[in-house]
Design a protein around this motif. Structure first.
Motif: not given
Length: 563
Positions: A462-469, A435-450
């Motif tokens: 699967w974080f891509a579909e949950h990103a803020v973007e 539950c402490r994995v860095p949260i996703p901000w963008t659909r892509g990138g090395s860390s989904f925008g983190f």
């Protein structure tokens, strides 16, 4: 007759916390502004517009202090500074000013049960002789056995393994958690005075409140002949236990309250107190103590009307007795995310089966119904936000994030994973990294925008579909639902009163009225139920004609309040 709960206390600026929506930020996993793979204050500052858009009343910052990260920052080297990897005191001041400018208050984590073994006081204790003042600030004991080579007792730490560690001169020190977290001796006046200094240090910098870690553990009374692990386990936790939830601890918090009340408005505090009964928990929430205590009961409830009603009734009965206000928690940095819990088979009253087996097995997809879990999580969150009291939300839940179970062992950081076996772990499954994995901000990138240099814990695809973007501005997304209902909550929340509507409640339905003529209805079942007459304000899932589908909460305004 409908059951009715009410706490009649006028609201003022000093009481902002009583019905606040508080958003927990785990700084190392929120946003990385310095491109080193670790979240920081610069990252949080860059996301203030996002926090404002959530319509939360406050943020709670998990530890940001200098730390070796033996326990995710809960091993504190210096209580009055910022970890250089996270930022500086000047950046902290800027963050507080900007959050206040956005109408968001600031709560910081305080860890008073133990320090880091790198803390200046503990290093002084190691360099000082037996019986010295430096050692008396902690809990040192001679060993047992003919040469003192055995620990003072056979106790186990919360994270597994021995609770006593030996130092070079043969003495042993107590650590209720990791060996890098020596317990303070709260009978020592210098310990008490130093924490009063810490409370003023952060309050003077504009902090509005404190979340108190392991609040039930500070006061200890160890007899000369220590009990065994088995004897300790059998001792009642009724205020007289040698280690946990002693009545003595409230003298400490009475001192703290006097410091809180030096400020205008008074600083608030909320206790993380894992105690045996709600009556014991209520002692931490008194006006002359911390004022509020976490209520974790919903973390152990299955997604059923019966479980939720039992927890809600009992919790509100307790606050009526104390004059405090309850808290509602569905997810935090120590627990499996509630979207995952609700997508797994029910616990059916077993405290050890709420997702633990699933995490231990690496999160096999066939056991988790992701869609159902998110539907239920959205419904539970809307119910939570309709209740009187304060709601504590955890970063990423507004994105519908599930637990990340398949983290390779070499990347895990939680000491609860490394120092225990799956069968003996006090925390579910493989510890708390999921539950402490860095949260996703963008659909892509090395860390989904983190951040620009990856993330300190691996993120799943699967974080891509949950990103803020991916969710921002998308009608019906979990993010937009949170924004909508948190904004509504600010407008609707009135007196701390709840009245069950028994004409609507049933085996799968909970319905209650709130002051101002609005109603919350949750369908916990699978089959749809009739939609009550009224203006629909919000719904966790789309309604189907005049029916509420399964796993859905709806808020309505009705002109005539039923009796």
């Amino acid at each position: 007759m409908s059951e009715h709960h009410s706490v009649e206390i006028p609201l003022s600026d000093a009481d902002w916390w009583r019905q606040a929506a508080v958003y927990q930020i785990y700084p190392r996993s929120f946003a990385d502004g310095t491109a080193d793979g670790v979240g920081d204050l610069t990252g949080i500052i860059s996301r203030i517009d996002y926090l404002r858009s959530l319509n939360v009343d406050a943020v709670w910052l998990s530890p940001f202090y200098p730390s070796a990260l033996a326990d995710g920052g809960y091993d504190v080297d210096d209580y009055r500074d910022v970890d250089p990897r996270i930022g500086t005191l000047e950046q902290f001041d800027e963050l507080v000013d900007l959050l206040h400018g956005a109408g968001i208050r600031v709560i910081v984590d305080l860890v008073p049960n133990h320090s880091s073994d790198r803390h200046a006081w503990f290093q002084e204790a190691l360099a000082s002789p037996k019986g010295s003042n430096a050692r008396e600030r902690y809990i040192f004991r001679d060993g047992t056995g003919p040469d003192g080579s055995l620990p003072p007792a056979d106790w186990e730490s919360i994270f597994g393994g021995p609770a006593w560690t030996q130092v070079e001169d043969g003495q042993w020190y107590l650590h209720s958690f990791a060996r890098e977290q020596p317990d303070f001796n709260w009978d020592h006046p210098e310990v008490r005075e130093d924490f009063l200094h810490t409370l003023r240090f952060w309050s003077d910098r504009g902090v509005d409140g404190f979340r108190v870690d392991v609040a039930q553990g500070l006061a200890k009374e160890l007899p000369e002949q220590l009990p065994t692990k088995a004897q300790l386990k059998e001792m009642p936790k009724d205020g007289t236990h040698p280690l946990w939830d002693r009545d003595d601890v409230h003298r400490i918090y009475a001192e703290w309250r006097r410091v809180f009340n030096e400020y205008d408005p008074p600083r608030m505090a909320v206790a993380e107190a894992w105690v045996d009964t709600p009556e014991r928990r209520a002692k931490y929430a008194t006006p002359d103590g911390l004022g509020q205590a976490f209520n974790f009961d919903l973390l152990e409830a299955d997604f059923t009307a019966a479980d939720f009603r039992e927890v809600i009734d009992f919790s509100l009965e307790q606050v009526e007795k104390t004059g405090s206000t309850t808290t509602w928690v569905l997810s935090n940095h120590d627990q499996i995310r509630h979207a995952t819990r609700y997508g797994l088979p029910p616990r059916n009253g077993s405290p050890d089966k709420h997702g633990a087996d699933w995490v231990i097995a690496g999160g096999p997809e066939e056991q988790l119904d992701r869609e159902l879990g998110i539907r239920r999580a959205r419904a539970a969150t809307m119910l939570e936000l309709a209740l009187p009291g304060s709601a504590y939300l955890y970063q990423g839940e507004e994105l519908g994030l599930h637990e990340v179970a398949d983290i390779p062992d070499e990347h895990r950081q939680d000491p609860a994973f490394w120092r225990t076996t799956p069968e003996s772990r006090s925390f579910d499954g493989l510890g708390r990294d999921g539950c402490r994995v860095p949260i996703p901000w963008t659909r892509g990138g090395s860390s989904f925008g983190f951040g620009e240099d990856g993330a300190h814990l691996p993120q799943p695809g699967w974080f891509a579909e949950h990103a803020v973007e991916a969710l921002d501005g998308v009608a019906g997304s979990t993010l937009e639902l949170y924004r909508e209902v948190l904004g509504l909550r600010r407008k609707l929340q009135g007196a701390e009163e709840l009245r069950w509507d028994e004409s609507l409640c049933g085996p799968d339905v909970l319905a209650f009225d709130r002051p101002g003529g609005w109603l919350s209805v949750t369908n916990f079942g699978e089959a749809p139920v009739p939609l009550p007459v009224g203006e629909v304000l919000a719904s966790s899932m789309p309604l189907v004609g005049d029916e509420i589908p399964g796993a859905t909460t709806v808020w309505l305004r009705r002109s005539v309040r039923s009796s």
